[in-house]
Every structure is written in C-alpha cells, then in structure tokens.
Design a protein around this motif. Structure first.
Motif, short mmCIF file in Angstrom:
data_model
loop_
_atom_site.label_atom_id
_atom_site.label_comp_id
_atom_site.label_asym_id
_atom_site.label_seq_id
_atom_site.Cartn_x
_atom_site.Cartn_y
_atom_site.Cartn_z
N ALA A 77 0.98 -1.36 -0.04
CA ALA A 77 -0.08 0.15 -0.14
C ALA A 77 0.89 1.33 -0.12
O ALA A 77 0.41 2.34 -0.29
CB ALA A 77 -1.21 0.06 1.12
N VAL A 78 1.91 1.23 0.31
CA VAL A 78 2.90 2.37 0.47
C VAL A 78 3.26 2.96 -1.08
O VAL A 78 3.70 2.22 -1.76
CB VAL A 78 4.22 2.33 1.38
N PRO A 79 2.83 4.26 -1.00
CA PRO A 79 3.27 4.71 -2.33
C PRO A 79 4.88 4.63 -2.92
O PRO A 79 5.77 5.10 -2.03
CB PRO A 79 3.14 6.14 -2.46
N GLY A 80 5.15 4.01 -3.97
CA GLY A 80 6.58 3.94 -4.44
C GLY A 80 7.31 2.68 -4.00
O GLY A 80 8.37 2.85 -4.04
N CYS A 81 6.52 1.87 -3.54
CA CYS A 81 7.12 0.54 -2.91
C CYS A 81 6.49 -0.56 -3.59
O CYS A 81 5.16 -0.65 -3.87
CB CYS A 81 6.80 0.53 -1.45
N VAL A 82 7.42 -1.47 -4.13
CA VAL A 82 6.96 -2.55 -4.35
C VAL A 82 7.60 -3.94 -4.04
O VAL A 82 8.81 -3.99 -3.95
CB VAL A 82 7.13 -2.63 -6.04
N VAL A 83 6.77 -4.92 -3.71
CA VAL A 83 7.53 -6.09 -3.26
C VAL A 83 7.74 -7.12 -4.47
O VAL A 83 7.06 -7.57 -4.93
CB VAL A 83 6.44 -6.89 -2.36
N THR A 84 9.33 -7.24 -4.65
CA THR A 84 9.82 -7.92 -5.85
C THR A 84 10.05 -9.25 -5.66
O THR A 84 10.37 -9.95 -6.48
CB THR A 84 10.89 -7.12 -6.56
N ALA A 85 10.38 -9.72 -4.33
CA ALA A 85 10.59 -11.18 -3.96
C ALA A 85 10.23 -11.53 -2.46
O ALA A 85 10.11 -10.67 -1.76
CB ALA A 85 12.22 -11.41 -4.18
N VAL A 86 9.89 -12.73 -2.63
CA VAL A 86 9.39 -13.24 -1.17
C VAL A 86 10.21 -14.76 -0.93
O VAL A 86 10.41 -15.37 -1.89
CB VAL A 86 7.85 -13.57 -0.97
N GLY A 384 -2.98 -1.16 15.30
CA GLY A 384 -3.60 0.17 15.46
C GLY A 384 -3.08 1.28 14.53
O GLY A 384 -3.11 2.30 14.64
N GLY A 385 -2.26 0.60 13.44
CA GLY A 385 -1.88 1.58 12.42
C GLY A 385 -0.23 1.81 12.30
O GLY A 385 0.23 2.35 11.47
N MET A 386 0.18 1.52 13.46
CA MET A 386 1.78 1.84 13.80
C MET A 386 2.68 1.11 12.83
O MET A 386 3.64 1.59 12.51
CB MET A 386 2.18 1.68 15.09
N ASP A 387 2.14 -0.20 12.34
CA ASP A 387 2.94 -1.04 11.44
C ASP A 387 3.03 -0.22 10.16
O ASP A 387 4.05 -0.20 9.68
CB ASP A 387 2.17 -2.43 10.99
N TYR A 388 1.90 0.17 9.68
CA TYR A 388 1.86 0.87 8.19
C TYR A 388 2.68 2.36 8.33
O TYR A 388 3.48 2.82 7.53
CB TYR A 388 0.54 1.35 7.82
N VAL A 389 2.73 2.96 9.50
CA VAL A 389 3.17 4.21 9.68
C VAL A 389 5.00 3.91 9.82
O VAL A 389 5.69 4.68 8.99
CB VAL A 389 3.06 4.89 11.04
N LEU A 390 5.24 2.91 10.28
CA LEU A 390 6.69 2.43 10.04
C LEU A 390 7.08 2.16 8.76
O LEU A 390 8.22 2.62 8.18
CB LEU A 390 6.90 1.24 11.10
N GLN A 391 6.33 1.27 8.04
CA GLN A 391 6.67 0.93 6.69
C GLN A 391 6.50 2.23 5.77
O GLN A 391 7.52 2.39 4.76
CB GLN A 391 5.54 -0.01 6.23
N TRP A 392 5.69 3.04 6.15
CA TRP A 392 5.47 4.41 4.94
C TRP A 392 6.71 5.26 5.34
O TRP A 392 7.42 5.63 4.22
CB TRP A 392 4.47 5.14 5.46
N ARG A 393 7.17 5.29 6.53
CA ARG A 393 8.32 6.23 7.00
C ARG A 393 9.57 5.41 6.35
O ARG A 393 10.46 6.34 5.54
CB ARG A 393 8.50 6.21 8.35
N VAL A 394 9.97 4.06 6.34
CA VAL A 394 10.96 3.58 5.84
C VAL A 394 11.30 3.90 4.40
O VAL A 394 11.90 4.41 3.77
CB VAL A 394 11.04 2.15 6.07
N VAL A 395 9.81 3.85 3.56
CA VAL A 395 10.12 3.95 2.04
C VAL A 395 10.07 5.43 1.69
O VAL A 395 10.99 5.47 0.93
CB VAL A 395 8.63 3.36 1.62
N GLN A 396 9.56 6.23 2.40
CA GLN A 396 9.61 7.53 2.40
C GLN A 396 11.12 8.15 2.61
O GLN A 396 11.65 8.81 1.50
CB GLN A 396 8.75 8.45 3.33
N GLN A 397 11.57 7.82 3.53
CA GLN A 397 13.10 8.10 3.85
C GLN A 397 13.95 7.44 2.59
O GLN A 397 15.06 8.22 2.13
CB GLN A 397 13.65 7.32 5.09
N MET A 398 13.95 6.17 2.28
CA MET A 398 14.85 5.77 0.96
C MET A 398 14.34 6.45 -0.12
O MET A 398 15.30 6.65 -0.87
CB MET A 398 14.24 4.14 0.95
N ARG A 399 13.03 6.69 -0.21
CA ARG A 399 12.97 7.47 -1.77
C ARG A 399 13.18 8.75 -1.67
O ARG A 399 13.60 9.39 -2.82
CB ARG A 399 11.35 7.38 -1.87
#
Length: 460
Positions: A77-86, A384-399
C-alpha cells in the motif's frame, strides 16, 4: 548490485568473534560486556548517513509466517514501494504471499526458499526479515554484505558479539540495518516523545516500559509459531527475550545515543512457573511440550542506568495471566505519563493527586506522521496503524534520500538488553556494562524519531 568499498574477509566472516563470548563470566562482567572491537582501516560511522535516493523501493521479504505475511499488505500500500521477491523455506507460504499480492493488484513477486538467493537479487533494494529470532543475525548480515539496506524484526541479534558484528558490517558496507520497532511509531509513544522534548515533564528522571503479553495459548499452539520456535527459547536460555517494544520508546524520549547513553544493566527474574502451570491445566499429556523443561523466569526485569543519571525499568513477561501492556511510563520533575490506560499528571495543569485523560494532550502533540497518514494507517496497517506508519516512513526516507529515524546503533543498544540480561542473571543480578555502539558519538544531539515534516516524493 551497487558497488561497495573493499571489505576484509576478517571483518565480514570473523567479526562475530569480536567482543567476547556472551556467557563468559570470569573476571568483571561489566568489563567483558563493554569490550569495543577495533574498527577496520577506513571504517567510519553510519550516524548521519542518508539513504541514497530511490525512485521506487523494491522490497524483498524473508519469512512468511504470521508477522511477515501480516506486513505484506502494508508494503503493497505504500506509494512508491513494490515487493519484488518473497522467501520462505516452506514453498506454500511463498506461493500464498505471491497470490495475495496479485490479488491486491500488484505484480507477482519472485519466489524462493533461499534467503541468500533473495539478498543476491538485483531487483531488491531493501530486505525485510521476519523469521525466528535465531535467524535474524545471519540473514541480516548476509543482506548487508549483498549491498542491501535491511529492516529486521525484533531482535536484530541475540548476542553481544553479533550486535557488534552488525554494527561493523553496516559501517563497512555503508548500508543501513535497523530494528523494525513498530512501537516507536505508536500514536501515544510519538506524542509522549514530543511532549518530553518540549519539556512538559520537566527534567526526565526515569521511565518504565515493557512487553507484558499473555502468550501462553499461542506458545503452546501447534500452528502459530512454526515448530514451536518461540516456546523452545524458554527451554534453553534465561533472558529478557523481548523488552524492546517498551524499552525503545522510553530510550527515544531520553535521547539515548543522542545526548545520553545506557551505562549499566542489572537483571532479576522470577521463578519459571507460568508455562509449566498452563501446560498442566490445558495441554494433553501426549503433546511434545511435555518433554520440555522451562528455565526462563516468568517476569524478567532489567534496571538500566544512563550517563545522565536516569533509570529505565524494562520488563518482559509472556508466561503469566494478565491484560496486555507495554506500560509506556515517563516521569520527570514536573509530571508523568503512563499508558494502559493512557493517563497523565502534569504541573501546574493538574492537582489533587488525580490522573487526567491523556487524549487531549495526544491530540495537541500529535506527531506529524500521524497527522499526515493516520487515516491511511488505520486502513492498511496492523497494531492500531503503527505498522503502516513504520513502513511508510522507511519507504519515504529511502525514496527521499533521508537519514533513517532508527539506525544500527539504536537497534544494537536496544537489543543488547537480551544478552546483557543473561550475563547479569548468571552473575546473580550484578550490574553489567552496556556497550557504547556509537564509539563515543552518543553525546552529540541529533534528530531521531522526533523528526520534522517531510513529503513522500511523487510516484512516476
């Protein structure tokens, strides 16, 4: 794969030997736990080092049990993020993960049963690790050596020498590795952090955090923790296994590694009674757990002193009947906040020795991340949403090419409570030294989780 600076074989393959063995107790426990391995020539700190900007962050996920699978929708769901391998050693899990991403309208990721194959891929920028604890260190190190940034579920490693090795490997490869500590991004925790930095509690003197969670039913489940890996830790070690959920937010409020540092830790433990009692009352005699002997105390408490004279109490208990709590208590000369339920007492606002509702203070001091993406977090993330806040922030910082909120030094010192509690408990509760993973840079104030607002770069 991005070009990396020259790396010595001793640093990458032999680094775990640095720092001494976790369980060695001859001589001074404090001296042994604070041994600082020498840096390689040219090896420098990662403090203040930004990510290189990424137009799209390509994520590889290792471990597709409950946690790894639960985080998939957030990454998608995070903008600009794609899971390419699992990756999972059980092929059916990797297939289910790939199917889920396709069902969400995302490209089908590559599937593998080998974590080494995943970290070696050219279409992965960030490796997310959600495997059993004992695998975090070797998999995290392999990802760094392969030139990837790495986010690791709790803990990043379980031994002091391993923590040092991850610090050194991050510095050598110039790639970030950090703890995916979602609780640092909890709404209450981030508001508490802002209030602390704005002086509402006066001079901070102490804090109390923990992981108090009745996991007995899940620990004895035959399906929740694959091969009972988490329960088995209670048969082979005495330690505060998982205090970081409560410890890390308190450490952030005290600016640990950013003006203060942890200096000593002493641990106590109650008798190991809870799991055996639960088994006696609820588990059939034919169950394989009846061959196990539980040795870890039900409640393990770590008392941590800091350079500036503060005290942190960190607790861990997953073996007792009790409501869930991370405690989240921070106190100073002018007030205190305490969670579960969230309440506050501040001078001069309050009196009559009566708690007041924390909600109005949280609303006033809401962190910019929750103001910006709180609605998205509620729709896309667990806990409670904190998982997504963490994921969004990681992606945002990298982008955006920003410096990470949490770095390898924060992650190492938070996780050091695990091996240090072992040393202290085996030494009868003696204080043990906490390593300075920053190698002297802890006294320099710098931005961490209490960041300034910034934008997610546009997609496309």
């Amino acid at each position: 794969m991005p070009e990396m600076p020259p790396v010595s074989r001793r640093s990458l393959l032999g680094g775990i030997a640095a720092g001494g063995a976790l369980t060695a107790l001859g001589g001074s426990a404090q001296a042994q736990t604070t041994v600082e391995p020498a840096r390689e020539g040219g090896q420098t700190t990662m403090i203040g080092t930004p990510f290189e900007p990424h137009r799209t962050v390509r994520v590889g996920v290792i471990g597709l049990g409950n946690r790894g699978m639960g985080m998939l929708s957030g990454w998608a769901a995070v903008p600009g993020c794609v899971v390419t391998a699992v990756c999972d050693v059980r092929a059916d899990r990797a297939t289910r993960a790939a199917d889920r991403l396709v069902a969400l309208g995302k490209p089908r990721p590559a599937q593998t049963g080998s974590f080494q194959q995943l970290v070696d891929r050219d279409d992965v920028d960030f490796v997310y690790i959600a495997t059993p604890w004992e695998l975090h260190y070797p998999q995290g190190k392999a990802a760094l050596v392969a030139g990837k940034h790495v986010g690791v579920e709790l803990p990043i490693a379980t031994e002091t020498a391993e923590l040092w090795d991850l610090v050194n490997t991050s510095e050598i490869t110039r790639k970030h590795l950090f703890l995916m500590e979602n609780c640092n991004y909890g709404r209450n925790e981030l508001a508490m952090l802002k209030m602390a930095h704005q002086g509402l509690f006066g001079e901070i003197t102490n804090g109390h955090g923990g992981y108090l969670h009745d996991l007995r039913a899940l620990l004895f489940s035959d399906t929740y923790y694959t091969d009972a890996w988490r329960r088995k830790w209670h048969t082979r070690s005495i330690a505060s296994f998982y205090p970081m959920h409560g410890l890390a937010p308190i450490a952030a409020c005290m600016d640990i590694n950013r003006g203060d540092r942890m200096t000593t830790l002493r641990a106590t433990a109650t008798a190991p009674r809870g799991l055996a009692d639960y088994r006696e009352r609820h588990i059939p005699k034919s169950h394989p757990s009846w061959k196990e002997t539980y040795i870890n105390g039900d409640l393990v408490t770590c008392m941590i002193d800091t350079e500036r004279g503060r005290v942190i109490r960190a607790e861990h208990d997953v073996s007792s009947p009790r409501p869930y709590s991370r405690i989240n208590s921070l106190a100073g000369t002018r007030g205190i906040v305490e969670d579960y339920p969230a309440r506050v007492y501040l001078e001069p606002d309050h009196g009559n020795h009566a708690w007041q509702d924390f909600r109005p203070y949280r609303d006033t001091h809401d962190h910019w991340l929750w103001k910006k993406i709180g609605d998205d977090a509620a729709n896309n993330g667990g806990h409670g949403g904190m998982d997504y806040v963490l994921q969004w922030r990681v992606v945002q910082q990298m982008r955006a090419g920003l410096v990470p909120d949490i770095d390898v030094y924060d992650s190492a010192v938070w996780c050091s409570a695990i091996p240090l509690s072992v040393v202290s408990l085996r030494a009868g509760g003696r204080p043990v030294g906490v390593p300075d993973f920053t190698r002297g840079l802890w006294s320099r104030p710098r931005v961490g989780l209490d960041s300034q607002p910034s934008e997610m770069p546009p997609v496309g």
